[in-house]
Design a protein around this motif. Structure first.
Motif, PDB file in Angstrom:
ATOM      1  N   VAL A  15      22.760   0.513  23.358  1.00 35.35           N
ATOM      2  CA  VAL A  15      22.475   1.928  23.714  1.00 35.35           C
ATOM      3  C   VAL A  15      21.784   1.940  25.084  1.00 35.35           C
ATOM      4  O   VAL A  15      21.970   3.082  25.910  1.00 35.35           O
ATOM      5  CB  VAL A  15      21.887   2.423  22.708  1.00 35.35           C
ATOM      6  CG1 VAL A  15      20.649   2.117  22.215  1.00 35.35           C
ATOM      7  CG2 VAL A  15      21.832   4.023  22.749  1.00 35.35           C
ATOM      8  N   GLU A  16      21.008   1.084  25.392  1.00 36.12           N
ATOM      9  CA  GLU A  16      20.033   1.198  26.547  1.00 36.12           C
ATOM     10  C   GLU A  16      20.908   0.882  28.155  1.00 36.12           C
ATOM     11  O   GLU A  16      21.108   1.814  28.952  1.00 36.12           O
ATOM     12  CB  GLU A  16      19.033   0.292  26.595  1.00 36.12           C
ATOM     13  CG  GLU A  16      18.055   0.382  27.917  1.00 36.12           C
ATOM     14  CD  GLU A  16      17.150   1.685  27.472  1.00 36.12           C
ATOM     15  OE1 GLU A  16      17.256   2.488  26.661  1.00 36.12           O
ATOM     16  OE2 GLU A  16      16.432   1.701  28.348  1.00 36.12           O
ATOM     17  N   LEU A  17      22.062   0.330  27.778  1.00 35.72           N
ATOM     18  CA  LEU A  17      22.938   0.271  28.665  1.00 35.72           C
ATOM     19  C   LEU A  17      23.664   1.313  28.987  1.00 35.72           C
ATOM     20  O   LEU A  17      24.086   1.833  30.284  1.00 35.72           O
ATOM     21  CB  LEU A  17      24.118  -0.966  28.818  1.00 35.72           C
ATOM     22  CG  LEU A  17      23.547  -2.454  28.933  1.00 35.72           C
ATOM     23  CD1 LEU A  17      24.761  -3.619  28.367  1.00 35.72           C
ATOM     24  CD2 LEU A  17      23.684  -2.528  30.518  1.00 35.72           C
ATOM     25  N   LEU A  18      24.078   1.864  27.950  1.00 35.66           N
ATOM     26  CA  LEU A  18      25.067   3.261  27.961  1.00 35.66           C
ATOM     27  C   LEU A  18      24.118   4.224  28.521  1.00 35.66           C
ATOM     28  O   LEU A  18      24.297   5.082  29.196  1.00 35.66           O
ATOM     29  CB  LEU A  18      25.255   3.778  26.372  1.00 35.66           C
ATOM     30  CG  LEU A  18      26.522   2.628  26.028  1.00 35.66           C
ATOM     31  CD1 LEU A  18      26.878   3.175  24.583  1.00 35.66           C
ATOM     32  CD2 LEU A  18      27.781   2.816  26.807  1.00 35.66           C
ATOM     33  N   VAL A  29      32.422   3.448  32.217  1.00 34.69           N
ATOM     34  CA  VAL A  29      32.339   2.450  30.978  1.00 34.69           C
ATOM     35  C   VAL A  29      33.657   2.703  30.413  1.00 34.69           C
ATOM     36  O   VAL A  29      33.856   3.788  29.754  1.00 34.69           O
ATOM     37  CB  VAL A  29      31.210   2.821  30.008  1.00 34.69           C
ATOM     38  CG1 VAL A  29      31.321   1.741  28.865  1.00 34.69           C
ATOM     39  CG2 VAL A  29      29.860   2.617  30.861  1.00 34.69           C
ATOM     40  N   SER A  30      34.542   1.560  30.387  1.00 28.97           N
ATOM     41  CA  SER A  30      35.871   1.816  29.793  1.00 28.97           C
ATOM     42  C   SER A  30      35.823   1.241  28.435  1.00 28.97           C
ATOM     43  O   SER A  30      36.994   1.739  27.674  1.00 28.97           O
ATOM     44  CB  SER A  30      36.909   1.162  30.597  1.00 28.97           C
ATOM     45  OG  SER A  30      36.731  -0.174  30.753  1.00 28.97           O
ATOM     46  N   CYS A  31      35.018   0.766  27.967  1.00 32.43           N
ATOM     47  CA  CYS A  31      35.298   0.192  26.628  1.00 32.43           C
ATOM     48  C   CYS A  31      33.749  -0.440  26.008  1.00 32.43           C
ATOM     49  O   CYS A  31      32.938  -1.204  26.822  1.00 32.43           O
ATOM     50  CB  CYS A  31      36.398  -0.875  26.263  1.00 32.43           C
ATOM     51  SG  CYS A  31      35.823  -2.487  26.560  1.00 32.43           S
ATOM     52  N   ILE A  32      33.552  -0.242  24.750  1.00 32.18           N
ATOM     53  CA  ILE A  32      32.643  -0.629  24.116  1.00 32.18           C
ATOM     54  C   ILE A  32      32.685  -1.140  22.932  1.00 32.18           C
ATOM     55  O   ILE A  32      33.254  -0.524  22.244  1.00 32.18           O
ATOM     56  CB  ILE A  32      31.108   0.048  24.135  1.00 32.18           C
ATOM     57  CG1 ILE A  32      30.038  -0.164  23.351  1.00 32.18           C
ATOM     58  CG2 ILE A  32      31.607   1.682  23.527  1.00 32.18           C
ATOM     59  CD1 ILE A  32      28.769   0.650  23.506  1.00 32.18           C
ATOM     60  N   THR A  33      32.430  -2.407  22.521  1.00 32.85           N
ATOM     61  CA  THR A  33      32.939  -3.034  21.094  1.00 32.85           C
ATOM     62  C   THR A  33      31.831  -3.139  20.278  1.00 32.85           C
ATOM     63  O   THR A  33      30.722  -3.490  20.356  1.00 32.85           O
ATOM     64  CB  THR A  33      33.408  -4.451  21.462  1.00 32.85           C
ATOM     65  OG1 THR A  33      32.695  -5.308  21.721  1.00 32.85           O
ATOM     66  CG2 THR A  33      34.365  -4.428  22.985  1.00 32.85           C
ATOM     67  N   ARG A  50      25.266  12.166  23.170  1.00 35.37           N
ATOM     68  CA  ARG A  50      26.300  13.429  22.652  1.00 35.37           C
ATOM     69  C   ARG A  50      26.224  14.122  24.052  1.00 35.37           C
ATOM     70  O   ARG A  50      25.247  14.552  24.663  1.00 35.37           O
ATOM     71  CB  ARG A  50      25.944  14.223  21.701  1.00 35.37           C
ATOM     72  CG  ARG A  50      25.930  13.875  20.130  1.00 35.37           C
ATOM     73  CD  ARG A  50      25.127  14.611  19.164  1.00 35.37           C
ATOM     74  NE  ARG A  50      25.681  15.948  19.309  1.00 35.37           N
ATOM     75  CZ  ARG A  50      26.806  16.496  18.539  1.00 35.37           C
ATOM     76  NH1 ARG A  50      27.164  15.416  17.686  1.00 35.37           N
ATOM     77  NH2 ARG A  50      27.042  17.635  18.467  1.00 35.37           N
ATOM     78  N   GLY A  51      27.650  14.315  24.447  1.00 34.07           N
ATOM     79  CA  GLY A  51      27.841  15.132  25.851  1.00 34.07           C
ATOM     80  C   GLY A  51      28.019  14.203  26.994  1.00 34.07           C
ATOM     81  O   GLY A  51      28.364  14.438  27.972  1.00 34.07           O
ATOM     82  N   HIS A  52      27.670  12.924  26.704  1.00 39.99           N
ATOM     83  CA  HIS A  52      27.618  11.818  28.026  1.00 39.99           C
ATOM     84  C   HIS A  52      28.932  11.059  27.763  1.00 39.99           C
ATOM     85  O   HIS A  52      29.021  10.592  28.711  1.00 39.99           O
ATOM     86  CB  HIS A  52      26.387  10.969  28.093  1.00 39.99           C
ATOM     87  CG  HIS A  52      25.231  11.829  28.434  1.00 39.99           C
ATOM     88  ND1 HIS A  52      24.846  12.311  29.717  1.00 39.99           N
ATOM     89  CD2 HIS A  52      24.251  12.626  27.430  1.00 39.99           C
ATOM     90  CE1 HIS A  52      23.836  13.046  29.618  1.00 39.99           C
ATOM     91  NE2 HIS A  52      23.394  13.214  28.470  1.00 39.99           N
ATOM     92  N   TYR A  53      29.205  10.683  26.440  1.00 42.72           N
ATOM     93  CA  TYR A  53      30.338   9.785  26.325  1.00 42.72           C
ATOM     94  C   TYR A  53      31.272  10.253  25.269  1.00 42.72           C
ATOM     95  O   TYR A  53      30.853  10.764  24.224  1.00 42.72           O
ATOM     96  CB  TYR A  53      29.846   8.291  25.699  1.00 42.72           C
ATOM     97  CG  TYR A  53      29.151   7.707  26.966  1.00 42.72           C
ATOM     98  CD1 TYR A  53      29.942   6.722  27.862  1.00 42.72           C
ATOM     99  CD2 TYR A  53      27.688   7.624  26.951  1.00 42.72           C
ATOM    100  CE1 TYR A  53      28.885   6.061  28.899  1.00 42.72           C
ATOM    101  CE2 TYR A  53      27.139   6.869  28.016  1.00 42.72           C
ATOM    102  CZ  TYR A  53      27.653   6.069  28.797  1.00 42.72           C
ATOM    103  OH  TYR A  53      27.060   5.412  29.824  1.00 42.72           O
TER     104      TYR A  53
END
Lengths: 345, 345, 345, 345
Positions: A15-18, A29-33, A50-53
């Protein structure tokens, strides 16, 4: 835009990366597994996003990851070493935030992590990504092993002393303290608020996985073996590491030039701040920021150099340093996406 | 019933004395003084005491205090040294929780506390009240200097090592951490919740008032001068001290007998608990209790003895130890009023 | 000595029972059960109890429990209802700290707890143990259902208003807040320090298991159905509940006599403290103590009575009230073992 | 670049303005004043700003402030009303984060703030800067009164209900809770970590300065007088407000359309997030972010609408909303400098 994938996104480093990448101007960011949460929108798990991704967690899929420019691993140890070789073959670059590629001695690795290493080839090729030490190698690396949180705070504080050979390398002590987010986001009883709150304790005092990583790094700086005692402690707070470092000066007269030495050593480093002699860095001064702040102390009648070094374990100790490494690897401005001041108070 | 007076009752050590004495079967608190709050019922300031005390704070009055059997000073430094001589003449016994009578070298005292000592005679006669070291002298004392909070945790942990001469006395390191109540109850910005919460830092790293007290005590145990580095830290919590102590064993073979040595040293001590080798004492395990818990550690390839020692700074580090001293002075059972387990969680 | 058994001793209410009973002069704890931790000394799990208990957790065994004078259940719901009938037959008295016997309407119980009730007979006979309401019935009871934490704080605050019929029973609002220990000691991600710390939220706002219990109790006091809205919240701390209660006065002129009414209602209650009008009870003023403190407020131009009521959820909201009930059941002094003031700060 | 001045920069809203403006691309902070700290570099007081600002605090000087495009007041009440008229004459635009210009009824203001208002003319002209209500007026305003923290959270949550006339305006209850930073950064004993930590309480329950501000705002939305009960509480954390709002639906059938109503009302608002029905917004989901998140709840058999609304008191409740207002006033993108996600965990 650089296409980024994240493997293992449900933990705190994920979550910190995001959070950091949400404001990075050159990244998509194209995928998060996540195996356990596949299908769940990331903003449902982490409402600050919310609102960012619009992304949802997906099953890890090497085909999808292989189409990324860079993949971050924010997984428990043992995962990256199995998936990395295939990504390497696909030409993807990787920053591994786990411990899989940090140690060069794989017997030591096996001993501390309780399993045999499955990718000795890439363990050898991986660059241990402490930019303040090996920036040029990071630039060229395909695989960067992102340093651990404690090792980052401890190494940066000892570096100038060891590189200059000013202290007895056999008598290093690192008394380190971390907030609870360092333990990750698993349902362990010992990490409940009712267990961690309003209490303080040492843990791993007889031996902690970050000890060999610290020893490896300090030996590199020292040009030979070091003797280091490392005791981590758990602070009843969420983010932040403070490491108080003790080293014995070979020549007490060197005290007079230590401050200048530290300032010079890090003069060009955007993320290391040497505070005035006698300052007391607070972890909150780096909360949410990709910074290490440190200060030097001396007590009367003593030839012990004291260094207090603070980082945010999730930022300079994990996701922030990972983005810093990515910026270096892709020739971006090293501070891109990492400019915001810490959240204080 | 023993008649007790408390000078300076509005701070945290004052209310803690009242909390403990509320259930002490042989004690009657006959007066509690505060210049600033004279006239206010103690239960108005401290609602946890509603129903336990009808007392109000009163102006300090030597005539009233002189009618007590024992007076506790829970005052800032500089107060007790002015009032104690008169109380001594009146035959009153005193336990001073402040720093006024802790140091034997009054030049050192003057240097650290910024004023000349005004009662050198009683500074000499005062017994430094660490019961685990000088129980018999406490029994006979008219004036007991109650040890500081950090010095209690640090001395108890180093004692067995120094008394037996097992470690290098010139290379002692005490990395200590305290909750915020140790700073007392004054309106300082630096101690606001907004400043202390969710942050961690060292303070006094270049020199702290408890350093000479620790040095004095450890020198006594060692039978000669010691070299000790002491760095205190502020934990974002209210109660509790953890001290991680590092000492270099002269003979590594001695490691094998350290646990037994510690257990024997404290076998008869009701308030020192040596936990199994490798344990990690938590401050919450002593919260509200007059206990010091400690444990020993060793890291591989190392001859550094690590001791982790925890106390509640307001109890074994202040008010509880003061009551323990009082019990000894009056021939009461040493544990009287101090039997309740710590509050966990 | 009264022989006591505890079923389900590894949770926070279990350790709190042990903490309180450690200084109870008429009690001997003869067994404490835990399926998962059978064989482990309780002092290994809860180091604050080192030196207080030699007991180890044991498998629950009705034969052993049947030899006790009283058994406390500190279990999740669904356990006591299965074991209680046999203990009742054996003549053992029981205080059940779980929810199994609190509701008289077993359809409602089944609905909220997701299983059918297996002991309707004893659900009917059980006394809902709020001593301030039904002390005499508790004295004679074989089975006492110890009230929930929120219901204790909420009911005590509303009681005088409803008993006297002064407020509109259809418009009661209870905005309640609890520390994290109320959620128990299981490894849930949502209760990690990293999730709970430095954050605040409502939970169960659309419906919480304590709502029917509150409704049942308030209906009893009111002599008819009540309409109550109950919203619990999670506070980033360990112990303590504060409930702010709102009720609409039928006749605003009654405001003048409310304070006297509350004081009279609880004049003989050792564990309910009505503070002066306009006071703000703090949860820390009852931390570790079997107390409910409350105060009344009125805002200008308003006919809303505001009551702020605080308890320690683990003490007056659980283990302390259970011991209070035990004292009543066995004809002991009601305050025995419960005299110590709260731990403040 | 827009030249900005800040009056009163040493408090928490001051440092928060600096933190936010540090990454605002169109702003240059040209002066920041503090009488008490004049001469001190801001980065010495707030080390999180090291490397971001070279500014030192300066004495307030109307000539210097008069050269700014916009001045923020982050002062205690009573300061802005004396300095604003001169700045208005100089053509400077002002966002006042203090309470000086929030209330239109100056008798009410005088009553709650204990002094006569000294600038009635500008009190009348000032725009109460809640963008979600009066965006267009803010755009044109020379003087914006930035709303209080509690009033922001409470008004936003009640707005849709009152604007549509769906609830009884005489029976509004706002139970609000705030972290300690809301009390500012002054050395008050009551705000020490030792007093605030691990405790929870109501305060100002008989009347709080934000009550008339809330009443004024809700009356505006309702088109007539409202009856609102407002009780604030102190949470043992630093940042965040949660307000749980209770209103009685005139027609229970309206429950079915409330969620859609709220979503539509805020559909175009970048800083208000209506979460799915039954969600529980956490304060951490907005920590450091200029966001209000809210959710609706209904309990069975009830016609009470429950709204839980969270903000960061220092951001959407103070400095962030001030920057939002500034963006609107200067025709910048409203979200400029306010895009970063909240810091979670």
């Amino acid at each position: 835009m650089i296409k980024v994938g994240i493997v293992g996104g449900t933990g705190y480093t994920g979550v910190e990366l995001l959070r950091i990448l949400a404001v990075h101007p050159e990244i998509s960011v194209s995928c998060i597994t996540s195996r356990s949460e596949a299908g769940m929108p990331v903003a449902d798990m982490y409402p600050n996003l919310r609102g960012h991704y619009d992304l949802a967690f997906s099953e890890p899929d090497v085909a999808v990851l292989g189409a990324c420019d860079l993949v971050f691993f924010a997984t428990p140890h043992g995962v990256a070493m199995r998936m990395v070789p295939e990504l390497m073959s696909a030409g993807v670059r990787v920053v591994d935030l786990s411990a899989d590629f940090r140690l060069k001695d794989l017997d030591v690795w096996a001993n501390w992590y309780g399993m045999a290493h499955e990718s000795p080839e890439w363990a050898e090729k991986a660059v241990y990504g402490l930019p303040e030490v090996v920036r040029d190698e990071i630039r060229a690396a395909q695989l960067v092993a992102n340093p651990g949180c404690y090792p980052t705070a401890v190494q940066l504080g000892f570096l100038p002393l060891l590189e200059q050979g000013l202290v007895d390398p056999a008598r290093l002590i690192a008394d380190a303290k971390s907030g609870a987010s360092g333990a990750g986001r698993q349902g362990k009883i010992g990490m409940l608020h009712g267990e961690v709150g309003e209490s303080f304790k040492a843990y791993g005092a007889s031996g902690h996985r970050h000890l060999p990583e610290i020893r490896q790094g300090l030996s590199g700086a020292s040009g030979g073996d070091v003797g280091v005692t490392f005791v981590p402690h758990l602070i009843p707070m969420i983010r932040g590491i403070e490491a108080t470092l003790y080293a014995e000066l070979k020549n007490p007269a060197d005290f007079d030039r230590l401050q200048a030495l530290f300032e010079e050593r890090f003069a060009d480093e955007p993320f290391v701040d040497v505070m005035p002699f006698g300052s007391h860095p607070e972890t909150r001064s780096v909360r949410g920021a990709n910074q290490c702040r440190m200060a030097l102390h001396r007590q009367e009648q003593s030839n012990i150099v004291i260094v207090s070094s603070v980082i945010d374990n999730l930022v300079k100790g994990a996701a922030g340093q990972a983005v810093q490494n990515m910026n270096i690897m892709f020739g971006l401005k090293e501070t891109m996406g990492l400019e915001a001041p810490a959240l204080l108070p």
